[in-house]
Structure formats: structure tokens, C-alpha cells
Design an enzyme around this catalytic site. Sequence first.
Site, PDB file in Angstrom:
ATOM      1  CG  ASP A   1      -2.138   1.067   0.876  1.00 20.14           C
ATOM      2  OD1 ASP A   1      -2.464   1.464  -0.165  1.00 20.14           O
ATOM      3  OD2 ASP A   1      -2.534   1.333   2.075  1.00 20.14           O
ATOM      4  N   GLY A   2       0.383   2.203  -0.657  1.00 17.75           N
ATOM      5  CA  GLY A   2       1.068   3.633  -0.606  1.00 17.75           C
ATOM      6  C   GLY A   2       1.515   4.178  -1.842  1.00 17.75           C
TER       7      GLY A   2
ATOM      8  CG  HIS B   1      -0.714   2.061  -9.137  1.00 19.36           C
ATOM      9  ND1 HIS B   1      -0.810   1.489  -7.945  1.00 19.36           N
ATOM     10  CD2 HIS B   1      -1.644   2.576  -9.554  1.00 19.36           C
ATOM     11  CE1 HIS B   1      -2.033   2.184  -7.561  1.00 19.36           C
ATOM     12  NE2 HIS B   1      -2.527   2.612  -8.506  1.00 19.36           N
TER      13      HIS B   1
ATOM     14  CB  SER C   1      -7.633  -3.392   3.173  1.00 18.16           C
ATOM     15  OG  SER C   1      -7.411  -2.252   3.766  1.00 18.16           O
TER      16      SER C   1
ATOM     17  N   GLY D   1      -0.232   5.416  -4.492  1.00 16.81           N
ATOM     18  CA  GLY D   1      -0.720   6.747  -4.602  1.00 16.81           C
ATOM     19  C   GLY D   1      -0.193   7.757  -4.098  1.00 16.81           C
ATOM     20  NE  ARG D   2      -1.395   6.871   1.425  1.00 18.74           N
ATOM     21  CZ  ARG D   2      -1.330   5.600   2.068  1.00 18.74           C
ATOM     22  NH1 ARG D   2      -1.019   6.058   3.554  1.00 18.74           N
ATOM     23  NH2 ARG D   2      -1.431   4.506   1.979  1.00 18.74           N
TER      24      ARG D   2
ATOM     25  CG  LEU E   1       9.183 -17.358  -3.593  1.00 22.24           C
ATOM     26  CD1 LEU E   1       9.103 -17.520  -2.127  1.00 22.24           C
ATOM     27  CD2 LEU E   1       9.973 -16.057  -4.135  1.00 22.24           C
TER      28      LEU E   1
ATOM     29  CB  SER F   1      -8.713  -5.412  -2.529  1.00 24.00           C
ATOM     30  OG  SER F   1      -9.464  -4.226  -2.995  1.00 24.00           O
ATOM     31  CB  SER F   2     -12.899  -8.087  -4.214  1.00 22.70           C
ATOM     32  OG  SER F   2     -12.910  -8.338  -2.910  1.00 22.70           O
TER      33      SER F   2
ATOM     34  CD  GLU G   1       3.433 -12.847  16.031  1.00 23.12           C
ATOM     35  OE1 GLU G   1       3.695 -11.526  16.217  1.00 23.12           O
ATOM     36  OE2 GLU G   1       3.223 -13.783  16.569  1.00 23.12           O
TER      37      GLU G   1
HETATM   38  C1  IPE Z   1      -5.278  -2.791   0.056  1.00 18.76           C
HETATM   39  O1  IPE Z   1      -5.349  -1.211  -0.233  1.00 18.76           O
HETATM   40  C2  IPE Z   1      -5.435  -3.188  -1.374  1.00 18.76           C
HETATM   41  C3  IPE Z   1      -4.191  -3.496  -1.969  1.00 18.76           C
HETATM   42  C4  IPE Z   1      -2.946  -3.075  -1.538  1.00 18.76           C
HETATM   43  C5  IPE Z   1      -4.079  -4.335  -3.244  1.00 18.76           C
HETATM   44  P1  IPE Z   1      -6.236  -0.389  -0.425  1.00 18.76           P
HETATM   45  O2  IPE Z   1      -5.392   0.874  -0.512  1.00 18.76           O
HETATM   46  O3  IPE Z   1      -7.315  -0.825  -1.431  1.00 18.76           O
HETATM   47  O4  IPE Z   1      -7.032  -0.227   1.206  1.00 18.76           O
HETATM   48  P2  IPE Z   1      -8.017   0.663   1.850  1.00 18.76           P
HETATM   49  O5  IPE Z   1      -8.974   1.418   0.722  1.00 18.76           O
HETATM   50  O6  IPE Z   1      -7.116   1.754   2.304  1.00 18.76           O
HETATM   51  O7  IPE Z   1      -8.696  -0.052   3.104  1.00 18.76           O
HETATM   52  C1  IPE Z   2      -1.627   0.029  -3.229  1.00 17.50           C
HETATM   53  O1  IPE Z   2      -1.541   1.493  -3.511  1.00 17.50           O
HETATM   54  C2  IPE Z   2      -1.937  -0.473  -4.527  1.00 17.50           C
HETATM   55  C3  IPE Z   2      -3.257  -0.983  -4.914  1.00 17.50           C
HETATM   56  C4  IPE Z   2      -4.395  -0.615  -4.068  1.00 17.50           C
HETATM   57  C5  IPE Z   2      -3.581  -1.433  -6.269  1.00 17.50           C
HETATM   58  P1  IPE Z   2      -2.571   2.628  -3.393  1.00 17.50           P
HETATM   59  O2  IPE Z   2      -2.921   2.761  -4.766  1.00 17.50           O
HETATM   60  O3  IPE Z   2      -3.881   2.120  -2.345  1.00 17.50           O
HETATM   61  O4  IPE Z   2      -1.919   3.746  -2.763  1.00 17.50           O
HETATM   62  P2  IPE Z   2      -2.568   4.759  -1.566  1.00 17.50           P
HETATM   63  O5  IPE Z   2      -3.042   4.264  -0.508  1.00 17.50           O
HETATM   64  O6  IPE Z   2      -3.362   5.545  -2.212  1.00 17.50           O
HETATM   65  O7  IPE Z   2      -1.336   5.770  -1.244  1.00 17.50           O
HETATM   66 MG    MG Z   3      -4.160   2.289  -0.416  1.00 18.77          MG
END
Ligand code: IPE
Ligand code: IPE
Ligand code: MG
Length: 262
Positions: A33-34, A50, A209, A36-37, A144, A78-79, A220
Amino acid sequence: MEGSLTLSEPAPAPAEVDISTLSFPRHVAIVMDGNGRWARARHRPRRFGHHAGQKAVRAAIEFCLRHGVRALTLFAFSSENWRRPKDEVGALMELFLKALDREVDELHGHGVRIAFIGDLSAFAPALRERMLAAMEKTRRNDRLALNVAVNYGGRWDIAHAAKQAALAVQRGELAAEAIDEHTLARYFCLADLPPVDLFIRTGGEQRISNFLLWQTAYSELCFSDVLWPDFDAACLQRAIAEFARRERRYGGLAATPGEARR
Ligand code: IPE
Ligand code: IPE
Ligand code: MG
């Protein structure tokens, strides 16, 4: 090849801890995650994040191969991620397609068994076919197990397992009375692998999530503020060191006899 696995190069020097002596998780699962930020901080569109995240995927795979981790499960889509704007979803699909075309042969060469977990029926035929082909090509590899969760939801997995068990009952292959947590476990994704020992989420949020729900009952949990594109081998080393410090009791008591525990 630019950005490819670099296992022929010497191992990077450990950042702060010597992890070579630590007990390693057999199965690591990561919510990547992260992205986008990370892109927003650079005034770039989300898809740029991405794209940058792919480097961290390679680093994680390389780390697992280097250290003999048996299984790595990555949450890629994710779904619920279909709720994002069309152009972001489209960019992600294109990225998956290109990554499959680019990486599968090399991963195969390194003995990686690739599996996609999730409801693949929602994907465009071209993408689904490539996913199935990658799984078929690498299915005999055993160095792996790399599982990529796409259109995956922990609740979907539970419902899917329940449905498979019900169908087995209908076919007369399973007695309804025989359903308990051990028999049901066989119908879940990742049933053929050791349980998830270490669950990592990057990007600062401390939630599941809808990732692996059943499979993380005794994992853990490790949360990192580092945004996924910046999550490198040193970050993974820190997570492993954190894992090694944890005492896993599974509801029992500490392994050391005579030691007082609260
Ligand atoms: C979880 O991240 C899904 C993936 C990393 C693929 P999200 O960014 O979708 O989760 P929320 O919306 O912050 O809970
Ligand atoms: C996770 O990063 C990748 C996917 C969910 C596909 P995000 O796209 O959720 O990035 P943030 O959380 O918005 O920074
Ligand atoms: Mg996210």
C-alpha cells in the site's frame, strides 16, 4: 535486463541488523500500500506510483529467494479496488499484463511457482489467459511460491471455500458432519502452503482491508509507514528482525519452562 532480478550480484550489506542468524518466516504476506501517496508527493498521477511499485515487488521476490523464504503472497488488487476511477483500474490492468509478459520467464528460471489467487473470472480474457499460462508454466517449481492476489477478498475466499465444501457434499465426496475447521481449510486459497507467519502492510494504515482473513489467524502483524515504492530489502530486513523478536504462543504459554508470563 533493466529492473530484473539481480541474484547474481552480492547480497546487499545488512542495514542495521544481522538477520542471517534469525529465525525466518516460511510464509510472508504483504499488503503493498501507498503507491498513490508516493506519486502524489511527486506531483505525478497515481499510475506513476503503481509503476514505481514494481521495483519493490522485484526486491521482495529477490529477498525471499535469497533467504529461502518458501512463500510470498502479495496483495496486488482487492475485490474492492474496482471502485477506483476507470483510468486507474485500466492502468493497473495494463501494468499486470506487461509485467506478466516481461517477468514470467525470468521467475521461472529462478524456480518460482507463480499463482494468482482471487476471482479471476472478472478479468479480460487476454489477461486471464496470461495468468493461467504463467501458473501452468511454473507449476512444478518449488523454490519460492509466489502468490499474487488479484480481485481477491478475504470474504470472497471464505464464501468460495464454503461453496466448494457444499459442492463436495452434494457430490457425495464429503459428509456434512465431517466439516470442521480442518476439512474446510482445504478449500481455501494457499491451503497447500505453510500458514502465513508474517503479515506486512506498508503505507501506514493499520488494517487488513479484506486481505487474507482465515489464513492470518495466527500471523504476526507488522505495519510500516514506508510507502510501497520505497519498501526495499532494508525495510524487509527490519520486518524480519521484528518477526524474530515476537513470541508466538498460539494461545498456549511461553516455550521456556518456569518463565513467568503475564
Ligand atoms: C489494499 O489497499 C489493497 C491492496 C494493497 C491491493 P487499499 O488502498 O485498497 O486499502 P484501503 O482502501 O486503504 O483500506
Ligand atoms: C496500493 O497503493 C496499490 C493498490 C491498491 C492497487 P494505493 O493505490 O492504495 O496507494 P494509496 O494508499 O492511495 O497511497
Ligand atoms: Mg491504499
